[in-house]
Design an enzyme around this catalytic site. Sequence first.
Site, PDB file in Angstrom:
ATOM      1  N   GLY A 201       9.996   6.163  -1.863  1.00 15.76           N
ATOM      2  CA  GLY A 201      10.858   7.076  -1.121  1.00 15.76           C
ATOM      3  C   GLY A 201      10.344   7.230   0.297  1.00 15.76           C
ATOM      4  O   GLY A 201       9.353   6.606   0.675  1.00 15.76           O
ATOM      5  N   ALA A 205       2.630   9.120   4.781  1.00 15.56           N
ATOM      6  CA  ALA A 205       1.482   9.846   4.214  1.00 15.56           C
ATOM      7  C   ALA A 205       1.050  11.029   5.078  1.00 15.56           C
ATOM      8  O   ALA A 205       0.766  12.115   4.572  1.00 15.56           O
ATOM      9  CB  ALA A 205       0.325   8.870   4.010  1.00 15.56           C
ATOM     10  N   LYS A 256      12.760  -2.308   3.023  1.00 12.40           N
ATOM     11  CA  LYS A 256      12.916  -1.529   4.264  1.00 12.40           C
ATOM     12  C   LYS A 256      11.811  -1.852   5.255  1.00 12.40           C
ATOM     13  O   LYS A 256      11.985  -1.645   6.467  1.00 12.40           O
ATOM     14  CB  LYS A 256      13.021  -0.026   3.984  1.00 12.40           C
ATOM     15  CG  LYS A 256      11.839   0.617   3.273  1.00 12.40           C
ATOM     16  CD  LYS A 256      10.692   1.007   4.160  1.00 12.40           C
ATOM     17  CE  LYS A 256       9.499   1.407   3.318  1.00 12.40           C
ATOM     18  NZ  LYS A 256       8.247   1.511   4.066  1.00 12.40           N
ATOM     19  N   ASP A 309      14.328   5.964   2.795  1.00 14.17           N
ATOM     20  CA  ASP A 309      13.080   5.352   3.280  1.00 14.17           C
ATOM     21  C   ASP A 309      13.359   4.453   4.491  1.00 14.17           C
ATOM     22  O   ASP A 309      12.547   4.357   5.417  1.00 14.17           O
ATOM     23  CB  ASP A 309      12.441   4.539   2.144  1.00 14.17           C
ATOM     24  CG  ASP A 309      10.941   4.388   2.328  1.00 14.17           C
ATOM     25  OD1 ASP A 309      10.401   4.934   3.305  1.00 14.17           O
ATOM     26  OD2 ASP A 309      10.310   3.706   1.490  1.00 14.17           O
TER      27      ASP A 309
HETATM   28  N1  LIG Z   1       0.811   5.056   3.917  1.00 13.81           N
HETATM   29  C1  LIG Z   1       2.037   5.417   3.611  1.00 13.81           C
HETATM   30  O1  LIG Z   1       2.638   6.273   4.293  1.00 13.81           O
HETATM   31  C2  LIG Z   1       2.709   4.826   2.408  1.00 13.81           C
HETATM   32  C3  LIG Z   1       2.245   3.660   1.817  1.00 13.81           C
HETATM   33  N2  LIG Z   1       2.871   3.167   0.725  1.00 13.81           N
HETATM   34  C4  LIG Z   1       2.422   1.942   0.092  1.00 13.81           C
HETATM   35  O2  LIG Z   1       1.171   2.132  -0.544  1.00 13.81           O
HETATM   36  C5  LIG Z   1       0.460   0.901  -0.588  1.00 13.81           C
HETATM   37  C6  LIG Z   1      -0.935   1.133  -0.074  1.00 13.81           C
HETATM   38  O3  LIG Z   1      -0.791   1.467   1.280  1.00 13.81           O
HETATM   39  P1  LIG Z   1      -1.711   2.468   2.086  1.00 13.81           P
HETATM   40  O4  LIG Z   1      -2.422   3.420   1.230  1.00 13.81           O
HETATM   41  O5  LIG Z   1      -0.859   3.035   3.142  1.00 13.81           O
HETATM   42  O6  LIG Z   1      -2.687   1.396   2.717  1.00 13.81           O
HETATM   43  P2  LIG Z   1      -3.923   1.576   3.659  1.00 13.81           P
HETATM   44  O7  LIG Z   1      -3.881   0.469   4.610  1.00 13.81           O
HETATM   45  O8  LIG Z   1      -3.963   2.973   4.166  1.00 13.81           O
HETATM   46  O9  LIG Z   1      -5.134   1.366   2.659  1.00 13.81           O
HETATM   47  C7  LIG Z   1      -5.213   0.295   1.777  1.00 13.81           C
HETATM   48  C8  LIG Z   1      -6.300   0.635   0.774  1.00 13.81           C
HETATM   49  O10 LIG Z   1      -6.310  -0.382  -0.228  1.00 13.81           O
HETATM   50  C9  LIG Z   1      -7.644  -0.780  -0.422  1.00 13.81           C
HETATM   51  N3  LIG Z   1      -7.662  -2.154  -0.907  1.00 13.81           N
HETATM   52  C10 LIG Z   1      -7.326  -3.263  -0.238  1.00 13.81           C
HETATM   53  N4  LIG Z   1      -7.513  -4.338  -1.034  1.00 13.81           N
HETATM   54  C11 LIG Z   1      -7.985  -3.875  -2.203  1.00 13.81           C
HETATM   55  C12 LIG Z   1      -8.392  -4.488  -3.405  1.00 13.81           C
HETATM   56  N5  LIG Z   1      -8.362  -5.801  -3.553  1.00 13.81           N
HETATM   57  N6  LIG Z   1      -8.831  -3.699  -4.409  1.00 13.81           N
HETATM   58  C13 LIG Z   1      -8.874  -2.373  -4.249  1.00 13.81           C
HETATM   59  N7  LIG Z   1      -8.524  -1.719  -3.143  1.00 13.81           N
HETATM   60  C14 LIG Z   1      -8.077  -2.480  -2.122  1.00 13.81           C
HETATM   61  C15 LIG Z   1      -8.299  -0.630   0.945  1.00 13.81           C
HETATM   62  O11 LIG Z   1      -9.704  -0.547   0.815  1.00 13.81           O
HETATM   63  C16 LIG Z   1      -7.687   0.684   1.398  1.00 13.81           C
HETATM   64  O12 LIG Z   1      -8.388   1.766   0.856  1.00 13.81           O
HETATM   65  C17 LIG Z   1       1.266  -0.095   0.255  1.00 13.81           C
HETATM   66  O13 LIG Z   1       2.015  -0.918  -0.589  1.00 13.81           O
HETATM   67  C18 LIG Z   1       2.177   0.806   1.073  1.00 13.81           C
HETATM   68  O14 LIG Z   1       3.393   0.158   1.413  1.00 13.81           O
HETATM   69  C19 LIG Z   1       3.924   3.800   0.183  1.00 13.81           C
HETATM   70  C20 LIG Z   1       4.401   4.950   0.728  1.00 13.81           C
HETATM   71  C21 LIG Z   1       3.870   5.546   1.895  1.00 13.81           C
HETATM   72  O1  LIG Z   2       6.619   3.444   3.182  1.00 13.19           O
HETATM   73  C1  LIG Z   2       6.287   4.243   4.006  1.00 13.19           C
HETATM   74  C2  LIG Z   2       6.950   5.539   4.171  1.00 13.19           C
HETATM   75  O2  LIG Z   2       7.893   5.761   3.189  1.00 13.19           O
HETATM   76  C3  LIG Z   2       5.197   3.928   4.938  1.00 13.19           C
HETATM   77  O3  LIG Z   2       5.655   2.997   5.815  1.00 13.19           O
HETATM   78  P1  LIG Z   2       4.629   2.024   6.542  1.00 13.19           P
HETATM   79  O4  LIG Z   2       3.966   1.234   5.450  1.00 13.19           O
HETATM   80  O5  LIG Z   2       5.466   1.230   7.449  1.00 13.19           O
HETATM   81  O6  LIG Z   2       3.660   2.912   7.251  1.00 13.19           O
END
Ligand SMILES: NC(=O)C1=CN([C@@H]2O[C@H](COP(=O)(O)OP(=O)(O)OC[C@H]3O[C@@H](n4cnc5c(N)ncnc54)[C@H](O)[C@@H]3O)[C@@H](O)[C@H]2O)C=CC1
Ligand SMILES: O=C(CO)COP(=O)(O)O
Length: 431
Positions: A201, A205, A256, A309
């Site tokens: 959604g 973060a 998206k 989203d």
């Molecule tokens: N940040 C946001 O606003 C949002 C992110 N997401 C999704 O959540 C997922 C994670 O994104 P974020 O937390 O934002 O990424 P981030 O870039 O903030 O952090 C990624 C994390 O994953 C860890 N990581 C990377 N490779 C790894 C592995 N092989 N094993 C274990 N940990 C590993 C890294 O150490 C880091 O802690 C993505 O698919 C993103 O699209 C979904 C909704 C919102």
């Molecule tokens: O999915 C997200 C918000 O819903 C976060 O988007 P980004 O991965 O582009 O920061």
Amino acid sequence: MTSPNNSHKKTSHENSETDKNTPEKQNSLLAGIIERATKSGIGRKKLNPSAVESAVAKNMADIHSNPTKLRLAFLGGGSFGTAMANLAARNGCDTTLWVRNKRTVKAMVKTQTNKKYLPGYKLDDRLKYSHDLAASVKDKDIIFIAVPGLAFRETLKNIAPFISGQSIVSLTKGMEKDTFAMMSDIIKEVLPEVNFGVMSGPNLAIEIMKNMPSATVIASESEPLRHAVQAALHSAFFRVFASDDVKGVELGGALKNIYAIAMGMAAAYDVGENTKAMILTRALAEMSRFGVEAGANPLTFLGLSGVGDLYATCSSELSRNYRIGNMLGRGMSIDAAVKKLGQTAEGVNTIQQVHEKATKEGIYMPITHALYAVIYEDKAALGVALHLMEAGFRSDVEFVMAHDHSNAALTAQMKTSSDSTADESGDTDSK
Ligand SMILES: NC(=O)C1=CN([C@@H]2O[C@H](COP(=O)(O)OP(=O)(O)OC[C@H]3O[C@@H](n4cnc5c(N)ncnc54)[C@H](O)[C@@H]3O)[C@@H](O)[C@H]2O)C=CC1
Ligand SMILES: O=C(CO)COP(=O)(O)O
């Protein structure tokens, strides 16, 4: 390793929530449902809907008298895993955040912040941290996975030996490289018996950490799991809606990202509001077209995980994908932009996967192909955009009026003339 401070201290905000008893009460109510469903074996295997319904009905009666806490693990110490784990801990769930780096875990225990990804935001006292994967996932009701898409399969394989009856929820908005697999496909492959769902959604973060009202969607075929996730995360600041269209919700979150890159790039060219509206709306058309081919319900794209989203990430610099697009629009190479960002931007891989899949299967995805041409084939952005604008006549919403009913002769004529223009100018081959 756990947080040294599990003293359940409450902030004034938490006290006011507890006074109304909303999250805690809902939590204990639905925690009972999932607890019982898990104990009785429901929720461990492929669910029989009638069994689920009767289990839910049977257990609703005595749940008030026997409240239990949900036990949750969140895997991935990036911004989203941390933000979601924090919400669950604040709702009173027994919550462990698994982070792969031991030193990061130590720092998080000490400072109760995620210095790298969410600097300056204090995390709930009750949140526990661990770098021990086995201990983090054992004896949990639900494991939420928030690692990047490229690490999803490896993470699942690593936890597979410790899965007994836990449910799994993917928070990842990516697509596996080269296999076109979504995270739900990988779960079905690696852990075919597990009960699972996906959550997606408009959930930037940082906004969630700031308690800005937000909403999301939990999609699962399992009703107890949907209820449990709603109970775990729902609060006055965060509404959790339910869906049973796993594929549609998951694809909304992954696709998206492509268009957030396109919009970030368009913003670098200072385009007007009409142009942004056109990109957003045609992006939605592409998303639902691709979704239908993958077995999703096109109406799901009208919900939070689709247009919701899409809007959030296409209009905010908080979106990492948008920022990548903006850097590209300002002339940076993709490698330099990814390096500068230093965080996950799933769209970079998703563009390549979707371009390839759509080309193979003949799915009409002109914006994706155009973006691919600019980023990976080094085509000039303005020429590609012009070519996109000159493409033939289409119907607006093809689920209302199929585009075959448009003026086919004029479309063919337009295509011939735009192809020859592109050939003469050495422009792109995008559709
Ligand atoms: N940040 C946001 O606003 C949002 C992110 N997401 C999704 O959540 C997922 C994670 O994104 P974020 O937390 O934002 O990424 P981030 O870039 O903030 O952090 C990624 C994390 O994953 C860890 N990581 C990377 N490779 C790894 C592995 N092989 N094993 C274990 N940990 C590993 C890294 O150490 C880091 O802690 C993505 O698919 C993103 O699209 C979904 C909704 C919102
Ligand atoms: O999915 C997200 C918000 O819903 C976060 O988007 P980004 O991965 O582009 O920061």
